[in-house]
Scaffold this motif. Structure first.
Motif, PDB file in Angstrom:
ATOM      1  N   LYS A  14       6.005   2.432 -10.131  1.00  0.00           N
ATOM      2  CA  LYS A  14       7.158   2.588 -11.016  1.00  0.00           C
ATOM      3  C   LYS A  14       8.211   1.521 -10.746  1.00  0.00           C
ATOM      4  CE  LYS A  14       6.635   7.604 -11.604  1.00  0.00           C
ATOM      5  NZ  LYS A  14       7.249   8.935 -11.328  1.00  0.00           N
ATOM      6  N   ARG A  15       8.451   1.216  -9.462  1.00  0.00           N
ATOM      7  CA  ARG A  15       9.443   0.189  -9.131  1.00  0.00           C
ATOM      8  C   ARG A  15       8.983  -1.193  -9.598  1.00  0.00           C
ATOM      9  NH1 ARG A  15       9.941   3.179  -4.196  1.00  0.00           N
ATOM     10  NH2 ARG A  15       8.583   1.694  -3.130  1.00  0.00           N
ATOM     11  N   MET A  16       7.686  -1.457  -9.492  1.00  0.00           N
ATOM     12  CA  MET A  16       7.166  -2.745  -9.951  1.00  0.00           C
ATOM     13  C   MET A  16       7.272  -2.863 -11.470  1.00  0.00           C
ATOM     14  SD  MET A  16       3.873  -3.050  -7.373  1.00  0.00           S
ATOM     15  CE  MET A  16       3.359  -4.715  -7.840  1.00  0.00           C
ATOM     16  N   LYS A  17       7.008  -1.773 -12.186  1.00  0.00           N
ATOM     17  CA  LYS A  17       7.171  -1.771 -13.638  1.00  0.00           C
ATOM     18  C   LYS A  17       8.624  -2.031 -14.013  1.00  0.00           C
ATOM     19  CE  LYS A  17       4.913  -0.188 -16.739  1.00  0.00           C
ATOM     20  NZ  LYS A  17       4.198  -0.777 -17.906  1.00  0.00           N
ATOM     21  N   GLN A  18       9.538  -1.420 -13.257  1.00  0.00           N
ATOM     22  CA  GLN A  18      10.961  -1.615 -13.516  1.00  0.00           C
ATOM     23  C   GLN A  18      11.356  -3.072 -13.304  1.00  0.00           C
ATOM     24  OE1 GLN A  18      13.140  -0.003 -14.911  1.00  0.00           O
ATOM     25  NE2 GLN A  18      15.171  -0.139 -14.019  1.00  0.00           N
ATOM     26  N   SER A  26       0.832  -1.201   0.000  1.00  0.00           N
ATOM     27  CA  SER A  26       0.000   0.000   0.000  1.00  0.00           C
ATOM     28  C   SER A  26       0.867   1.252   0.000  1.00  0.00           C
ATOM     29  CB  SER A  26      -0.920   0.014   1.220  1.00  0.00           C
ATOM     30  OG  SER A  26      -1.819  -1.085   1.176  1.00  0.00           O
ATOM     31  N   SER A  27       0.425   2.229  -0.782  1.00  0.00           N
ATOM     32  CA  SER A  27       1.110   3.518  -0.837  1.00  0.00           C
ATOM     33  C   SER A  27       0.115   4.559  -1.318  1.00  0.00           C
ATOM     34  CB  SER A  27       2.320   3.454  -1.778  1.00  0.00           C
ATOM     35  OG  SER A  27       2.973   4.706  -1.847  1.00  0.00           O
ATOM     36  N   GLY A  28      -0.051   5.609  -0.541  1.00  0.00           N
ATOM     37  CA  GLY A  28      -1.029   6.622  -0.910  1.00  0.00           C
ATOM     38  C   GLY A  28      -2.438   6.067  -0.847  1.00  0.00           C
ATOM     39  N   ASP A  29      -3.219   6.337  -1.882  1.00  0.00           N
ATOM     40  CA  ASP A  29      -4.617   5.898  -1.915  1.00  0.00           C
ATOM     41  C   ASP A  29      -4.798   4.503  -2.499  1.00  0.00           C
ATOM     42  OD1 ASP A  29      -5.409   8.353  -0.876  1.00  0.00           O
ATOM     43  OD2 ASP A  29      -5.608   9.260  -2.870  1.00  0.00           O
ATOM     44  N   TYR A  30      -3.691   3.866  -2.915  1.00  0.00           N
ATOM     45  CA  TYR A  30      -3.823   2.605  -3.641  1.00  0.00           C
ATOM     46  C   TYR A  30      -2.950   1.502  -3.032  1.00  0.00           C
ATOM     47  CZ  TYR A  30      -5.891   5.677  -7.158  1.00  0.00           C
ATOM     48  OH  TYR A  30      -6.676   6.594  -7.805  1.00  0.00           O
ATOM     49  N   SER A  31      -3.320   0.265  -3.372  1.00  0.00           N
ATOM     50  CA  SER A  31      -2.513  -0.905  -3.027  1.00  0.00           C
ATOM     51  C   SER A  31      -2.139  -1.612  -4.324  1.00  0.00           C
ATOM     52  CB  SER A  31      -3.292  -1.858  -2.112  1.00  0.00           C
ATOM     53  OG  SER A  31      -3.577  -1.243  -0.870  1.00  0.00           O
ATOM     54  N   TYR A  32      -0.915  -2.166  -4.354  1.00  0.00           N
ATOM     55  CA  TYR A  32      -0.365  -2.744  -5.578  1.00  0.00           C
ATOM     56  C   TYR A  32       0.087  -4.180  -5.315  1.00  0.00           C
ATOM     57  CZ  TYR A  32       0.051   2.272  -6.574  1.00  0.00           C
ATOM     58  OH  TYR A  32      -0.201   3.609  -6.732  1.00  0.00           O
ATOM     59  N   LYS A  81      -4.147   7.124 -13.759  1.00  0.00           N
ATOM     60  CA  LYS A  81      -2.870   7.797 -13.991  1.00  0.00           C
ATOM     61  C   LYS A  81      -2.197   8.157 -12.675  1.00  0.00           C
ATOM     62  CE  LYS A  81      -4.019   9.792 -18.502  1.00  0.00           C
ATOM     63  NZ  LYS A  81      -4.174  11.059 -19.276  1.00  0.00           N
ATOM     64  N   ARG A  82      -2.997   8.550 -11.696  1.00  0.00           N
ATOM     65  CA  ARG A  82      -2.438   8.925 -10.396  1.00  0.00           C
ATOM     66  C   ARG A  82      -1.733   7.740  -9.751  1.00  0.00           C
ATOM     67  NH1 ARG A  82      -5.941  11.291  -5.255  1.00  0.00           N
ATOM     68  NH2 ARG A  82      -4.169  11.572  -3.829  1.00  0.00           N
ATOM     69  N   ALA A  83      -2.307   6.552  -9.897  1.00  0.00           N
ATOM     70  CA  ALA A  83      -1.685   5.351  -9.332  1.00  0.00           C
ATOM     71  C   ALA A  83      -0.389   5.015 -10.059  1.00  0.00           C
ATOM     72  CB  ALA A  83      -2.655   4.175  -9.410  1.00  0.00           C
ATOM     73  N   LYS A  84      -0.354   5.272 -11.372  1.00  0.00           N
ATOM     74  CA  LYS A  84       0.848   4.979 -12.156  1.00  0.00           C
ATOM     75  C   LYS A  84       2.001   5.908 -11.801  1.00  0.00           C
ATOM     76  CE  LYS A  84      -1.428   3.018 -16.233  1.00  0.00           C
ATOM     77  NZ  LYS A  84      -1.655   3.152 -17.696  1.00  0.00           N
ATOM     78  N   ARG A  85       1.675   7.076 -11.266  1.00  0.00           N
ATOM     79  CA  ARG A  85       2.727   8.022 -10.893  1.00  0.00           C
ATOM     80  C   ARG A  85       3.358   7.688  -9.546  1.00  0.00           C
ATOM     81  NH1 ARG A  85      -0.905  11.958 -13.321  1.00  0.00           N
ATOM     82  NH2 ARG A  85      -1.800  12.410 -11.273  1.00  0.00           N
ATOM     83  N   ASN A  86       2.785   6.736  -8.833  1.00  0.00           N
ATOM     84  CA  ASN A  86       3.298   6.358  -7.517  1.00  0.00           C
ATOM     85  C   ASN A  86       4.631   5.615  -7.657  1.00  0.00           C
ATOM     86  OD1 ASN A  86       3.491   4.412  -5.056  1.00  0.00           O
ATOM     87  ND2 ASN A  86       1.955   5.925  -4.456  1.00  0.00           N
ATOM     88  N   ASP A  87       5.544   5.855  -6.730  1.00  0.00           N
ATOM     89  CA  ASP A  87       6.869   5.230  -6.788  1.00  0.00           C
ATOM     90  C   ASP A  87       6.790   3.705  -6.699  1.00  0.00           C
ATOM     91  OD1 ASP A  87       8.175   7.616  -7.101  1.00  0.00           O
ATOM     92  OD2 ASP A  87       8.642   7.866  -4.969  1.00  0.00           O
ATOM     93  N   VAL A 131      -4.018  -3.278  -9.301  1.00  0.00           N
ATOM     94  CA  VAL A 131      -4.163  -2.166  -8.360  1.00  0.00           C
ATOM     95  C   VAL A 131      -5.587  -2.146  -7.815  1.00  0.00           C
ATOM     96  CG1 VAL A 131      -4.042   0.354  -8.087  1.00  0.00           C
ATOM     97  CG2 VAL A 131      -2.438  -0.816  -9.616  1.00  0.00           C
ATOM     98  N   ARG A 132      -5.697  -1.796  -6.558  1.00  0.00           N
ATOM     99  CA  ARG A 132      -7.007  -1.581  -5.945  1.00  0.00           C
ATOM    100  C   ARG A 132      -6.915  -0.354  -5.044  1.00  0.00           C
ATOM    101  NH1 ARG A 132      -7.213  -6.353  -1.263  1.00  0.00           N
ATOM    102  NH2 ARG A 132      -5.724  -5.361   0.160  1.00  0.00           N
ATOM    103  N   LYS A 133      -8.047   0.231  -4.762  1.00  0.00           N
ATOM    104  CA  LYS A 133      -8.070   1.307  -3.781  1.00  0.00           C
ATOM    105  C   LYS A 133      -7.897   0.705  -2.394  1.00  0.00           C
ATOM    106  CE  LYS A 133     -10.795   4.774  -6.237  1.00  0.00           C
ATOM    107  NZ  LYS A 133     -11.998   5.644  -6.180  1.00  0.00           N
ATOM    108  N   ARG A 134      -7.209   1.420  -1.533  1.00  0.00           N
ATOM    109  CA  ARG A 134      -6.929   0.882  -0.199  1.00  0.00           C
ATOM    110  C   ARG A 134      -8.208   0.596   0.569  1.00  0.00           C
ATOM    111  NH1 ARG A 134      -1.852   3.862   2.648  1.00  0.00           N
ATOM    112  NH2 ARG A 134      -2.207   2.109   4.073  1.00  0.00           N
ATOM    113  N   SER A 135      -9.251   1.352   0.283  1.00  0.00           N
ATOM    114  CA  SER A 135     -10.503   1.198   1.022  1.00  0.00           C
ATOM    115  C   SER A 135     -11.449   0.186   0.384  1.00  0.00           C
ATOM    116  CB  SER A 135     -11.212   2.557   1.126  1.00  0.00           C
ATOM    117  OG  SER A 135     -11.423   3.107  -0.169  1.00  0.00           O
TER     118      SER A 135
END
Length: 303
Positions: free
Chosen positions: A49-53, A10-16, A40-46, A26-30
């Motif tokens: 990005k690390r998982m994509k890498q 979980s990070s920010g409003d989303y879980s990955y 797009k907002r979830a894709k900007r999360n670090d 991806v899902r919303k934390r709630s």
């Protein structure tokens, strides 16, 4: 595998999480429902990005041969030199190579910069270069034979994520891996670079004749084998050269084990610094030299 069996971060409003197919979900934390489309907002999360890498790196290591086999080795080497060097091609060079079907396969859909505009290389007709912008709009740019054409490395692309998203949205496929190329964070100095590279030593190759797997890899990636060293040369501006060297241990005829890595200039003198693009490519090379080796050693033998 159910949603509760996945390992969520979980990070920010989303879980990955990674799905059983190796994709990112991806899902919303709630909420306890996987989103059909990743915002797009979830894709900007670090974390995303690390998982994509991680996916890119795994694909690069697992499918390195399959990824580049359709390309002529000389084309693969030339494109990497163009992408990592400080020099540009001329429009005349690009037009000439586009006329060749093998080159055209590799050049199609690369993000280039021509006339101060970036876009996916879509077509060339006479002296007109057509690029597709991230918006999907096709631009026609008239060029003169000596006009510079740039091929940016992912490390130099300020809006890399947007270009990747645009390619995915428009279904654009690249014959030469540019946008999906693994990118590695730059280190503050040459000592830190070489220390990080050391983590990828320990690839043992059995080189039996010029048709060995190592020789095939070197031909494809633009490396050369000299006196127990595997070298990759990068051209820089003003005719300069940066060498990335893998020092190998040769305990038996035809057996090479990568022991440590370093950078030199064209005359073999140590360097104080190398560009981010060259360092990133060198990490990629070091990883492939171990992951694709005949044996991966956990501990290095004594020299």
């Amino acid at each position: 595998m159910s949603i509760n069996d996945l390992l969520w971060v979980s990070s920010g409003d989303y879980s990955y999480a990674f799905s059983s197919e190796g994709t990112i979900v991806v899902r919303k934390r709630s909420h306890n429902t996987i989103l059909e489309e990743i915002p797009k907002r979830a894709k900007r999360n670090d974390v995303y990005k690390r998982m994509k890498q991680a996916i890119k790196i795994n694909k690069e290591l697992a499918e390195a041969d399959a990824d580049h086999k359709p390309l002529v080795p000389e084309i693969n080497r030339s494109l990497r030199s163009w992408m990592t060097g400080d020099t540009s091609w001329t429009a005349a060079t690009l037009i000439e190579r586009w006329a060749d079907k093998h080159w055209r396969k590799a050049l199609s859909n690369l993000v280039i910069e021509v006339g101060g505009k970036k876009g996916f290389l879509t077509d060339i007709q006479d002296k007109t270069v057509m690029i597709t912008r991230r918006s999907g709009r096709v631009r026609k740019i008239s060029v003169k034979k000596n006009d510079p054409i740039l091929l940016p490395h992912p490390t130099t692309m300020k809006r890399l994520t947007q270009w990747q998203d645009a390619a995915e949205r428009m279904g654009i496929q690249q014959g030469y891996r540019q946008l999906e190329r693994p990118v590695f964070r730059n280190e503050p100095d040459i000592e830190a670079m070489e220390q990080r590279l050391q983590a990828h030593a320990g690839g043992r190759w059995y080189r039996q004749g010029p048709d060995s797997r190592l020789d095939a890899l070197c031909a494809r990636e633009g490396m050369e084998i000299h006196d127990g060293q595997i070298e990759t040369k990068y051209e820089t501006k003003n005719g300069g050269v940066v060498k990335f060297v893998a020092e190998c241990l040769t305990t038996k005829p035809g057996e090479l084990t990568t022991m440590f890595f370093f950078f030199t200039d064209g005359d073999g003198q140590p360097l104080d610094q190398v560009s981010h693009a060259i360092y990133s490519e060198s990490i990629r090379t070091a990883m492939i030299l171990k992951a694709q080796a005949d044996v991966q050693l956990d501990a290095l033998p004594k020299m």
